[in-house]
Design an enzyme around this catalytic site. Structure first.
Site, PDB file in Angstrom:
ATOM      1  N   ASP A  26       1.667  10.359   3.721  1.00 32.75           N
ATOM      2  CA  ASP A  26       2.398  11.222   4.637  1.00 32.75           C
ATOM      3  C   ASP A  26       1.486  12.280   5.239  1.00 32.75           C
ATOM      4  O   ASP A  26       1.487  13.437   4.841  1.00 32.75           O
ATOM      5  CB  ASP A  26       3.560  11.877   3.878  1.00 32.75           C
ATOM      6  CG  ASP A  26       4.577  12.486   4.825  1.00 32.75           C
ATOM      7  OD1 ASP A  26       4.531  12.161   6.024  1.00 32.75           O
ATOM      8  OD2 ASP A  26       5.404  13.277   4.368  1.00 32.75           O
ATOM      9  N   LYS A  64       2.289   4.617   1.463  1.00 32.40           N
ATOM     10  CA  LYS A  64       2.428   5.125   2.829  1.00 32.40           C
ATOM     11  C   LYS A  64       2.157   6.626   2.777  1.00 32.40           C
ATOM     12  O   LYS A  64       2.995   7.423   2.355  1.00 32.40           O
ATOM     13  CB  LYS A  64       3.836   4.846   3.350  1.00 32.40           C
ATOM     14  CG  LYS A  64       4.032   5.196   4.797  1.00 32.40           C
ATOM     15  CD  LYS A  64       5.280   4.529   5.347  1.00 32.40           C
ATOM     16  CE  LYS A  64       5.452   4.770   6.831  1.00 32.40           C
ATOM     17  NZ  LYS A  64       5.887   6.128   7.157  1.00 32.40           N
ATOM     18  N   TYR A  83      -7.026   2.774   6.935  1.00 39.96           N
ATOM     19  CA  TYR A  83      -6.174   1.669   6.500  1.00 39.96           C
ATOM     20  C   TYR A  83      -6.097   0.474   7.429  1.00 39.96           C
ATOM     21  O   TYR A  83      -5.476  -0.525   7.092  1.00 39.96           O
ATOM     22  CB  TYR A  83      -4.756   2.153   6.160  1.00 39.96           C
ATOM     23  CG  TYR A  83      -3.977   2.716   7.326  1.00 39.96           C
ATOM     24  CD1 TYR A  83      -3.365   1.869   8.245  1.00 39.96           C
ATOM     25  CD2 TYR A  83      -3.851   4.087   7.505  1.00 39.96           C
ATOM     26  CE1 TYR A  83      -2.665   2.378   9.319  1.00 39.96           C
ATOM     27  CE2 TYR A  83      -3.148   4.599   8.576  1.00 39.96           C
ATOM     28  CZ  TYR A  83      -2.561   3.747   9.478  1.00 39.96           C
ATOM     29  OH  TYR A  83      -1.885   4.246  10.533  1.00 39.96           O
ATOM     30  N   LYS A 103      10.958   3.086   1.834  1.00 41.19           N
ATOM     31  CA  LYS A 103      10.981   4.550   1.655  1.00 41.19           C
ATOM     32  C   LYS A 103      11.524   4.884   0.282  1.00 41.19           C
ATOM     33  O   LYS A 103      12.454   4.244  -0.187  1.00 41.19           O
ATOM     34  CB  LYS A 103      11.860   5.174   2.721  1.00 41.19           C
ATOM     35  CG  LYS A 103      11.252   5.033   4.094  1.00 41.19           C
ATOM     36  CD  LYS A 103      11.552   6.233   4.939  1.00 41.19           C
ATOM     37  CE  LYS A 103      10.438   6.453   5.939  1.00 41.19           C
ATOM     38  NZ  LYS A 103      10.587   7.696   6.668  1.00 41.19           N
ATOM     39  N   GLU A 139       0.841  -1.202   0.000  1.00 41.35           N
ATOM     40  CA  GLU A 139       0.000   0.000   0.000  1.00 41.35           C
ATOM     41  C   GLU A 139       0.871   1.245   0.000  1.00 41.35           C
ATOM     42  O   GLU A 139       1.987   1.208   0.492  1.00 41.35           O
ATOM     43  CB  GLU A 139      -0.840   0.055   1.294  1.00 41.35           C
ATOM     44  CG  GLU A 139      -1.675  -1.143   1.557  1.00 41.35           C
ATOM     45  CD  GLU A 139      -2.357  -1.069   2.931  1.00 41.35           C
ATOM     46  OE1 GLU A 139      -2.354   0.000   3.567  1.00 41.35           O
ATOM     47  OE2 GLU A 139      -2.898  -2.109   3.338  1.00 41.35           O
TER      48      GLU A 139
HETATM   49  P1  AMP Z   1       6.422   5.593  10.817  1.00 35.78           P
HETATM   50  O1  AMP Z   1       5.841   6.640  11.704  1.00 35.78           O
HETATM   51  O2  AMP Z   1       7.202   6.146   9.664  1.00 35.78           O
HETATM   52  O3  AMP Z   1       7.164   4.540  11.542  1.00 35.78           O
HETATM   53  O4  AMP Z   1       5.218   4.851  10.101  1.00 35.78           O
HETATM   54  C1  AMP Z   1       4.061   4.505  10.774  1.00 35.78           C
HETATM   55  C2  AMP Z   1       2.954   5.418  10.337  1.00 35.78           C
HETATM   56  O5  AMP Z   1       2.754   5.342   8.947  1.00 35.78           O
HETATM   57  C3  AMP Z   1       1.618   5.053  10.906  1.00 35.78           C
HETATM   58  O6  AMP Z   1       1.464   5.620  12.179  1.00 35.78           O
HETATM   59  C4  AMP Z   1       0.668   5.656   9.920  1.00 35.78           C
HETATM   60  O7  AMP Z   1       0.301   6.927  10.355  1.00 35.78           O
HETATM   61  C5  AMP Z   1       1.468   5.862   8.673  1.00 35.78           C
HETATM   62  N1  AMP Z   1       0.892   5.219   7.492  1.00 35.78           N
HETATM   63  C6  AMP Z   1       0.619   5.854   6.339  1.00 35.78           C
HETATM   64  N2  AMP Z   1       0.119   5.017   5.427  1.00 35.78           N
HETATM   65  C7  AMP Z   1       0.043   3.792   6.009  1.00 35.78           C
HETATM   66  C8  AMP Z   1      -0.384   2.517   5.571  1.00 35.78           C
HETATM   67  N3  AMP Z   1      -0.827   2.311   4.335  1.00 35.78           N
HETATM   68  N4  AMP Z   1      -0.313   1.503   6.444  1.00 35.78           N
HETATM   69  C9  AMP Z   1       0.172   1.684   7.692  1.00 35.78           C
HETATM   70  N5  AMP Z   1       0.592   2.874   8.169  1.00 35.78           N
HETATM   71  C10 AMP Z   1       0.527   3.929   7.328  1.00 35.78           C
END
Ligand code: AMP
Ligand code: ZN
Length: 689
Positions: free
Chosen positions: A125, A123, A228, A318, A121
């Protein structure tokens, strides 16, 4: 070892950007900040940095005053990342495909399954939100906060008008849904055009908007949400896979990116989809900072578990950093705390990864030569996971005839002293060089060193320029009245700084050593030295003997056979030469006597060791991932029980503690016939006090 250095640099960058964020003036997108923190954590793990010494990983994500906070029933964790910087246990760079492959194999092994469906999926931002619905009605919206508890933003979310407040056809039960609140790029641009002071970017803008105490006007922003994930449910029949969940969300009337997902049983295909998605990315009306690869079958999640930081059901990819061309207008030379001269690129301002860049480090003059960078060239700029903008390469096809080579200076640009070369670097050898003095004192006062409360970079510059402070002891000699006479300082702040200085006097020898910015003496080395010599006096006495070629002193550091380590663990001959020569110099001796005069504690703080017989005096090597303890934690426990922890296996090793995916250390242990134990056995040893 570059790792330590990089960690220190990261620490500084993270602190800087955290302060900027708190002051409401972020200079970089949060995603770039997260990258920094991720890189920091990864490096700190690799270096075995004690958790108590680490930066708080939750920096900048604290709660906002005035908001009600609630605990998350299921924590909102981060995601593990595939990282271009990762290295394997032997220090070799590990390609992304190998990382994903290793991750995927591990999951299959844990589940004892040969084939496993993945779903990929985008990600998004934005900012994550937890939405609680009862009988299909929105009850509460909460931010991620620190992951354990977040701020209640129900009013704000309702006001948007774009996040569903009713889920169609859900007459019973309760469910908590996770989603991402985001600002569509078109809406952001439209809204931003109406502001006098435009917002930096959609993500920060969105976060700021959702933390407005008064929700009035939020309906005009155009901020929306994607659903999601289901965190938990009671009395609601939910789908069994992630793919079906997304389709189910759509049926319930929520916005989802179903059309953007990809399902496969091959890690290779998943990665390929991520890489290809880059071109799709530019066409979307929302920012994404990567992709998330998840296990599709939700019933497996409970078997997989999580660390305190991330779950094992997914991993994030990423996108490679943005790269932008711009013109190199000139090159400036800056002088660092150890006198190192660094060429700095002066650039035609260019917008890269969320900020406008007009300066970038060129690292050193050898690098400059190697890249063949010339003034007037078109260069490519990138920020990578690091925040410091970098000149990656020159676009030679754009080179104009007038492009000029840069000649490294013969003299320090600040004080005019003739430079000296050492390895690939050029140094200003004048310890009284004003730039060096400023940088050194900033470092001395910084948090990892003496942690002088209130003594930030701006104040240090002022006490150097206006009050004539030149050495660390000079800081402690400052009077409150003098401080109060400086810009932006009142009597009250002056007294706070005085109190900060008083408190710093008692930090002990290892912090003082860290603060002196002696080459090769970072936090760990400082601790080792302080722990071994106990007092500055003994340390300096030893330095004197070492420099005078006293055999006994040299033997302590590097025994005759150079592969073995001396009494001072981790200190190799070449490093020792450099460290003790510098410690023995008149300049450093003067600093120590100055500090002694003003009453700074120059003795080692005793580490609290409660010896456990089975462990005391024994040498342990840790390898692989332990089931419950982090390696740093295990190392800390061993040390606290009087044991030693070494980075490499030798005949002197008593135990190798092996976890999952142990690497070459285990082979070596077996070859040498050293006892290999698991975490349980280690815990048993530690408990046998
Ligand atoms: P990170 O903060 O970079 O470790 O990533 C986790 C965050 O990614 C989660 O808290 C979500 O807010 C965000 N996120 C955005 N898109 C997705 C997705 N498709 N699946 C899971 N998390 C997502
Ligand atoms: Zn100089």
């Amino acid at each position: 070892m570059g790792g330590r250095k990089e960690l220190e640099q990261l620490t500084e960058e993270i602190r800087y950007h955290e302060a900027a964020y708190r002051a409401g003036k972020p200079e970089i997108p949060d995603s770039a900040f997260d990258d920094l923190v991720d890189r920091y954590e990864q490096l700190a793990d690799a270096l075995g940095i004690d958790p108590s010494e680490r930066l708080d990983a939750q920096l900048g994500q604290e709660h906002t005053a005035g908001f009600e906070t609630v605990e998350h029933r299921v924590p909102m964790l981060s995601l593990e990342k595939l990282s271009p910087n990762r290295r394997d246990s032997s220090g070799e760079p590990m390609p992304i495909e190998d990382q994903l492959d290793a991750w995927f194999r591990r999951r299959k092994k844990e589940l004892e399954i040969d084939e496993l469906e993945l779903i990929v999926e985008p990600k998004v931002d934005g900012i994550s939100v937890s939405l609680l619905y009862a009988r299909g009605k929105l009850q509460r919206a909460v931010t991620r906060g620190n992951g354990r508890s977040g701020d209640v933003i129900t009013k704000q979310v309702r006001r948007l008008g774009t996040v569903p407040v009713n889920l169609d056809g859900m007459a019973k039960g309760e469910i908590e849904i996770r989603g991402e609140i985001y600002w569509p790029l078109s809406e952001f641009a439209r809204f931003n055009a109406t502001l006098d002071k435009p917002l930096i970017n959609p993500r920060n803008g969105c976060a700021g908007m959702m933390k407005r105490k008064d929700p009035k006007g939020l309906e005009e922003t155009g901020i929306r949400s994607f659903f999601y994930q289901i965190a938990w449910e009671e009395g609601v029949a939910v789908p069994r896979t992630q793919g079906e969940t997304l389709r189910w969300f759509a049926d319930l009337g929520a916005e989802v990116y179903v059309s953007e997902v990809f399902e496969t049983t091959s890690a290779e295909a998943a990665l390929e989809y991520c890489e290809k998605y880059q071109s799709r990315r530019e066409k979307l009306d929302y920012d994404i900072d990567g992709m998330v690869i998840k296990i599709d079958d939700l019933s497996l999640y409970s078997h997989l578990g999580s660390t305190g930081h991330h779950p094992f059901w997914g991993i994030a990819y990423k996108f490679p950093p943005e790269r932008k061309p711009t013109k190199l207008l000139g090159i400036e030379v800056s002088v660092g705390k150890s006198g190192k001269l660094t060429p700095i690129a002066i650039l035609e301002p260019v917008f890269v990864s969320g900020t406008t860049v007009s300066r970038a480090s060129l690292h050193n003059f050898v690098e400059l030569e190697r890249k063949d960078v010339r003034i007037g060239d078109t260069v490519l700029i990138e920020k990578a996971g690091e925040i410091i903008p970098q000149v990656v390469e020159v676009d030679k096809s754009q080179r104009k005839r007038g492009a000029r080579r840069f000649v490294p200076p013969d003299a320090c640009p600040t004080c005019g002293t003739e430079v000296v070369s050492e390895e690939i670097f050029i140094y200003c050898p004048n310890p009284a060089c004003p730039d060096q003095v400023r940088e050194r004192l900033r470092h001395f006062a910084s948090r990892n060193a003496m942690d002088i409360d209130g003594m930030g970079a701006v104040l240090v510059d002022q006490v150097v320029d206006k009050l004539g402070v030149r050495a660390p002891d000079g800081l402690f000699r400052l009077e409150a009245d003098q401080l109060a006479s400086l810009e932006r300082m009142g009597q009250k702040s002056a007294e706070r700084v005085k109190a900060g200085l008083e408190a710093a006097k008692g930090r002990g020898l290892s912090r003082v050593l860290t603060g002196l910015a002696i080459r090769h003496v970072g936090e760990t080395m400082a601790e080792d030295l302080a722990g071994y010599f106990k007092t500055a006096e003994a340390l300096l006495e030893f330095a004197g003997r070492y420099v005078a070629d006293d055999d006994e002193a040299i033997e302590m550091v590097a025994p005759a056979r150079s592969t073995e380590r001396g009494a001072i663990e981790g200190l190799a001959r070449k490093t020792a030469d450099s460290i003790f020569h510098e410690l023995n110099s008149g300049a450093v001796r003067d600093v120590f006597s100055g500090l002694a005069d003003v009453g700074v504690d120059l003795t080692a703080k005793a580490a609290t060791v409660k010896t456990v017989d089975a462990v005391a005096g024994k040498t342990f090597v840790l390898t692989g991932t332990l089931p419950t303890m982090k390696r740093t934690e295990a190392a800390q426990k061993i040390k606290a029980a009087g044991g030693k922890v070494s980075g490499s296996v030798s005949k002197k090793t008593d135990y190798v503690v092996a976890g999952d995916e142990p690497g070459s250390k285990l082979d070596k242990a077996n070859a040498l016939g050293i006892e290999v134990i698991d975490e349980d056995a280690l815990i048993a040893l530690l408990g046998a006090g």
